[in-house]
Design an enzyme around this catalytic site. Structure first.
Site, mmCIF file in Angstrom:
data_model
loop_
_atom_site.group_PDB
_atom_site.id
_atom_site.type_symbol
_atom_site.label_atom_id
_atom_site.label_comp_id
_atom_site.label_asym_id
_atom_site.label_seq_id
_atom_site.Cartn_x
_atom_site.Cartn_y
_atom_site.Cartn_z
ATOM 1 N N LYS A 37 4.530 5.793 -0.016
ATOM 2 C CA LYS A 37 4.671 6.365 -1.361
ATOM 3 C C LYS A 37 3.607 7.435 -1.659
ATOM 4 C CE LYS A 37 7.000 2.333 -3.313
ATOM 5 N NZ LYS A 37 7.045 1.392 -4.452
ATOM 6 N N TYR A 77 16.686 4.082 -6.456
ATOM 7 C CA TYR A 77 16.308 2.863 -7.189
ATOM 8 C C TYR A 77 17.376 2.506 -8.232
ATOM 9 C CZ TYR A 77 11.520 2.767 -5.284
ATOM 10 O OH TYR A 77 10.407 2.649 -4.467
ATOM 11 N N ASN A 140 2.324 0.874 -5.422
ATOM 12 C CA ASN A 140 2.092 -0.173 -4.420
ATOM 13 C C ASN A 140 2.235 0.316 -2.978
ATOM 14 O OD1 ASN A 140 4.844 0.037 -4.432
ATOM 15 N ND2 ASN A 140 5.267 -2.144 -4.692
ATOM 16 N N HIS A 143 7.229 0.962 0.453
ATOM 17 C CA HIS A 143 8.485 0.282 0.096
ATOM 18 C C HIS A 143 9.169 -0.064 1.409
ATOM 19 C CE1 HIS A 143 12.523 -0.404 -1.581
ATOM 20 N NE2 HIS A 143 12.931 0.216 -0.471
ATOM 21 N N GLU A 154 19.783 2.095 2.271
ATOM 22 C CA GLU A 154 18.606 2.957 2.138
ATOM 23 C C GLU A 154 18.484 3.922 3.322
ATOM 24 O OE1 GLU A 154 15.383 0.209 1.288
ATOM 25 O OE2 GLU A 154 16.251 -0.279 -0.657
HETATM 26 P P1 CMP Z 1 9.441 -1.173 -4.382
HETATM 27 O O1 CMP Z 1 9.363 -2.129 -3.224
HETATM 28 O O2 CMP Z 1 9.457 0.278 -4.055
HETATM 29 O O3 CMP Z 1 10.732 -1.537 -5.261
HETATM 30 C C1 CMP Z 1 10.823 -1.229 -6.642
HETATM 31 C C2 CMP Z 1 9.507 -0.736 -7.189
HETATM 32 O O4 CMP Z 1 9.375 -0.779 -8.600
HETATM 33 C C3 CMP Z 1 8.410 -1.645 -6.680
HETATM 34 O O5 CMP Z 1 8.198 -1.462 -5.304
HETATM 35 C C4 CMP Z 1 7.266 -1.250 -7.594
HETATM 36 O O6 CMP Z 1 6.629 -0.075 -7.148
HETATM 37 C C5 CMP Z 1 7.965 -0.893 -8.900
HETATM 38 N N1 CMP Z 1 7.755 -1.895 -9.953
HETATM 39 C C6 CMP Z 1 7.018 -1.699 -11.061
HETATM 40 N N2 CMP Z 1 7.053 -2.779 -11.844
HETATM 41 C C7 CMP Z 1 7.835 -3.689 -11.235
HETATM 42 C C8 CMP Z 1 8.244 -5.010 -11.561
HETATM 43 N N3 CMP Z 1 7.858 -5.624 -12.680
HETATM 44 N N4 CMP Z 1 9.030 -5.663 -10.673
HETATM 45 C C9 CMP Z 1 9.435 -5.054 -9.536
HETATM 46 N N5 CMP Z 1 9.070 -3.789 -9.178
HETATM 47 C C10 CMP Z 1 8.277 -3.118 -10.011
#
Ligand code: CMP
Length: 178
Positions: A37, A77, A140, A143, A154
């Site tokens: 990311k 998403y 984070n 992904h 994906e």
């Molecule tokens: P990712 O694995 O990319 O999938 C969805 C993304 O939404 C997740 O990582 C986080 O970066 C973001 N995100 C932010 N808040 C939440 C939440 N409460 N629950 C899940 N994903 C979240």
């Protein structure tokens, strides 16, 4: 030359190649999608993150650097578009380039998720990418696909079929090469 690949013991990423038994390759490989990311790209972590996947025996089957548009974020998403955190996620994912990866290998989906750690970095195990590098749930760092169905969706979202190169890496610790 073609090979049959016999599954080696669990936790051992090496393969045994038996070239003279069958003329056909037996597919044991799984391919998954992973994304480095924007905050990880900007922090210079591309190489260190890809190194961890490769060290786990995964091969890089496709790679692409791309800055998501809002349309990309809403498509990729789609399941999160209505969720309260989506505006923050969209703003973050569109603010800089990400690195899209197709990763191949035995149990690739589960392996990449284990290497990444829990979505919420506060719950990530030590030694995972999110424990080591992620400052928050939104930022984070990485992904990855969570099932064979999401891996297909994906991978198809970011890569055409002919942009993915499935191969097994010869391992330095290969059990046996005939
Ligand atoms: P990712 O694995 O990319 O999938 C969805 C993304 O939404 C997740 O990582 C986080 O970066 C973001 N995100 C932010 N808040 C939440 C939440 N409460 N629950 C899940 N994903 C979240």
């Amino acid at each position: 030359m073609t090979f049959i690949i016999l599954k080696s013991e669990f936790r051992n990423p090496n393969y045994i190649y038996i070239s003279h038994i069958l003329k056909q390759k037996v597919p044991t490989m799984e391919m998954t999608f992973a994304m480095i990311k924007p905050n990880a790209v900007k922090s210079g972590l591309i190489g260190r993150i890809i190194d961890r996947y490769i060290a786990a025996g995964l091969s890089v089957c496709a790679v692409k650097m791309h800055q998501m548009t809002s349309a990309d974020a809403r498509g990729f998403y789609a399941e999160h578009v209505e969720k309260p955190f989506f505006p923050e996620l969209e703003a973050y994912m569109t603010k800089g380039p990400s690195v899209m990866l197709a990763l191949g290998g035995e149990n690739a989906i589960a392996k990449v998720r284990a290497i990444n750690g829990a979505t919420n970095p506060a719950k990530a195990e030590p030694g995972t990418l999110r424990y080591d590098f992620a400052p928050s749930m939104t930022e984070n760092v990485v992904h990855s696909s969570d099932s064979p169905e999401s891996a297909k969706r994906e991978l198809d979202f970011w890569f055409k079929e002919d942009e993915r190169y499935a191969y097994e890496m010869p391992s330095l610790k290969a059990c046996c090469v005939l």
